[in-house]
Scaffold this active site. Structure first.
Site, PDB file in Angstrom:
ATOM      1  N   HIS A 234      39.907  41.230  37.774  1.00 54.47           N
ATOM      2  CA  HIS A 234      40.478  40.708  37.022  1.00 54.47           C
ATOM      3  C   HIS A 234      41.334  41.591  36.100  1.00 54.47           C
ATOM      4  CE1 HIS A 234      38.841  36.435  36.927  1.00 54.47           C
ATOM      5  NE2 HIS A 234      38.245  37.152  37.804  1.00 54.47           N
TER       6      HIS A 234
ATOM      7  N   ASP B  78      43.133  35.019  30.228  1.00 52.63           N
ATOM      8  CA  ASP B  78      42.478  34.991  32.034  1.00 52.63           C
ATOM      9  C   ASP B  78      42.305  33.360  31.626  1.00 52.63           C
ATOM     10  OD1 ASP B  78      40.738  35.078  33.907  1.00 52.63           O
ATOM     11  OD2 ASP B  78      40.711  37.262  33.554  1.00 52.63           O
TER      12      ASP B  78
END
Ligand code: UDP
Length: 459
Positions: A23, A117
């Site tokens: 990520h 995110d």
């Protein structure tokens, strides 16, 4: 990178990443693209993660918030669910504290926007409380996002009961092509909830950014763009590997594990063009000992040279004496500089777990893949690699999910020596070209990032 003085920045974005390598990499690269276009970026991760990353040369400022487990992150929580709940609670609070700190600091760059995110939807509530623009960032493919969206809406009934799943913008999928958290609902229910919750407040987000390129999955991107202000901004790979417009962007820059770079590159330099199989299962996947053994034997039986990344935590599962007995043919390392490896001319094929970053990297560099998906979005990526992008072969698993040594051997040989290999290499060139074009001046992703920045400045 062109340096911009403090007060010349067009806007200031906080970019908040879920704390894993897969990520952090895409969000960091997106940050560099924003900075290149004159936006100041502060990348935000957790305190626990910041302690484990080796920060190499990176121009991006780093700040931290707390997930409630500053000493060890998720590994120190009693359960995944407990971790995610605490992260929500403590993360929201410490993100708000960070925003207050930044707004009262003398840097003269108040925050305008939070790019968060999709795994952390609560960040949108914090952004809105502070009157900021909120942009959700999806780190998985749009196809996978669309599957979870349908689950969220109750339009895809679970457990799966049909032999074929038909969803808008996607090819017909069999249950085993679906993300593992969906076809095997009992494995990680807390992660399943998190993936579905990505869509809990997405309608309120000002932007929906996806780390993919339009050309890879146009049907599903078009379909989702009808619902949200969705923009594709990928592939988020260091510029010097693609368009070469950001001169000092040669590497991701934040690494959880230290790569054995010299050893790997020296070894690759000694091997002929296209002769090496690169094998990696990313930063998280844990193979069971039986699967590890089958993989080891498959590599050996393929009779090819191989460079295999086996993380230190996985090493004990290697068959006894394997490293010594195969040292003529193979090199086993704990971590490698994957971008340098995949672009090395000696590498002819990538045996991969199909993590989304690894998939995009291989597509962008035109490296054929043998797909051995393990969990989460990887089975869906494997389906696309083989049947949609035709960039590789999926190694078939037996009825217990085990990929046997012969399956690995056959796929490697087919790619390295067979007819299908030739076809795949042809397709690889096409994807490599399209990936570079997407992020280059005026390409589909470049235009989208430009639009995002322009509207940010005028919001
Ligand atoms: N990677 C690396 N060295 C390695 C193995 C992986 O630098 O030895 C990088 C790889 O380039 C990718 C990331 O780690 O950017 C892994 O992300 P991915 O989404 O493929 O898998 P995950 O680790 O999230 O399962």
């Amino acid at each position: 990178m062109e340096k911009v003085t403090n007060n010349a920045y067009k806007a200031h974005c906080l970019v908040l990443s879920y704390p894993t390598q897969g990520h952090l990499n895409p969000m960091l690269e997106f940050s560099k693209r924003l900075e290149h276009k004159g936006v100041k970026v502060t990348l935000v991760t957790t305190r626990s993660m910041s302690k484990t990353i080796h920060k190499e040369a990176s121009s991006i400022a780093l700040e931290t918030i707390s997930d409630g487990f500053d000493e060890g992150g998720i590994a120190h929580a009693e359960s995944i669910q407990a971790y995610l709940e605490r992260f929500w609670q403590v993360g929201s609070q410490t993100l708000a504290e960070l925003l207050e700190k930044l707004s009262s600091s003398s840097s003269g760059n108040p925050v305008d926007c939070i790019v968060y995110d999709a795994f952390l939807p609560w960040a949108l509530d914090v952004a809105k409380k502070f009157g900021l623009v909120g942009a959700v960032f999806f780190t998985q493919s749009c196809a996978v996002d669309n599957i979870y969206y349908h689950v969220h809406k109750g339009l895809l009934k679970l457990p799966l009961s049909e032999p074929e799943i038909l969803l808008p913008g996607l090819p017909p999928l069999q249950p085993q092509d679906m993300p593992s958290l969906i076809y095997d609902l009992n494995t990680y229910p807390a992660f399943f909830d998190m993936l579905v919750s990505q869509f809990s407040n997405v309608d309120k987000a000002d932007w929906v950014l996806c780390n993919t390129l339009y050309e890879l999955e146009p049907e599903v991107v078009d379909w989702m763009t009808e619902i949200w202000p969705l923009r594709t901004i990928g592939p988020t790979i260091p510029s010097m590997y693609l368009d070469k417009r950001i001169e000092d962007d040669k590497d991701y820059g934040f690494c959880i594990f230290e790569p054995n770079s010299d050893t790997c590159m020296k070894w690759l330099n000694d091997h002929a063009k296209g002769s090496v199989i690169y094998v990696s299962f990313g930063s998280l996947a844990a193979l069971n000992a039986e699967q590890m053994e089958e993989l080891a034997w498959g590599l050996r039986m393929s009779n090819s040279y191989f460079l295999w990344v086996v993380r230190a935590s996985e090493e004990a599962k290697l068959p006894k004496n394997f490293v010594e007995e195969t040292s003529e043919k193979g090199l086993v390392v704990h971590w490698c500089p994957q971008l340098e490896v995949l672009t090395h001319e000696a590498v002819g094929c990538f045996v991969t777990h199909c993590g989304w970053n690894s998939t995009l990297e291989a597509l962008s560099f035109g490296v054929p893949m043998v797909a051995v998906p393990q969990w989460t979005d990887q089975p869906t990526n494997a389906k696309y690699i083989m049947d949609v992008w035709k960039m590789g072969l999926k190694a078939p698993a037996d009825e217990n999910g085990l990929v046997k040594r012969e399956a690995i051997e056959n796929c490697i040989k087919e790619i390295m020596e067979g007819e299908r290999g030739k076809e795949i290499v042809k397709n690889a060139y096409r994807w490599k070209t399209l990936a570079k074009e997407a992020v280059d001046q005026g390409g589909s992703s470049d235009k989208n990032i430009e639009e995002f920045v322009t509207k940010l400045v005028h919001s």
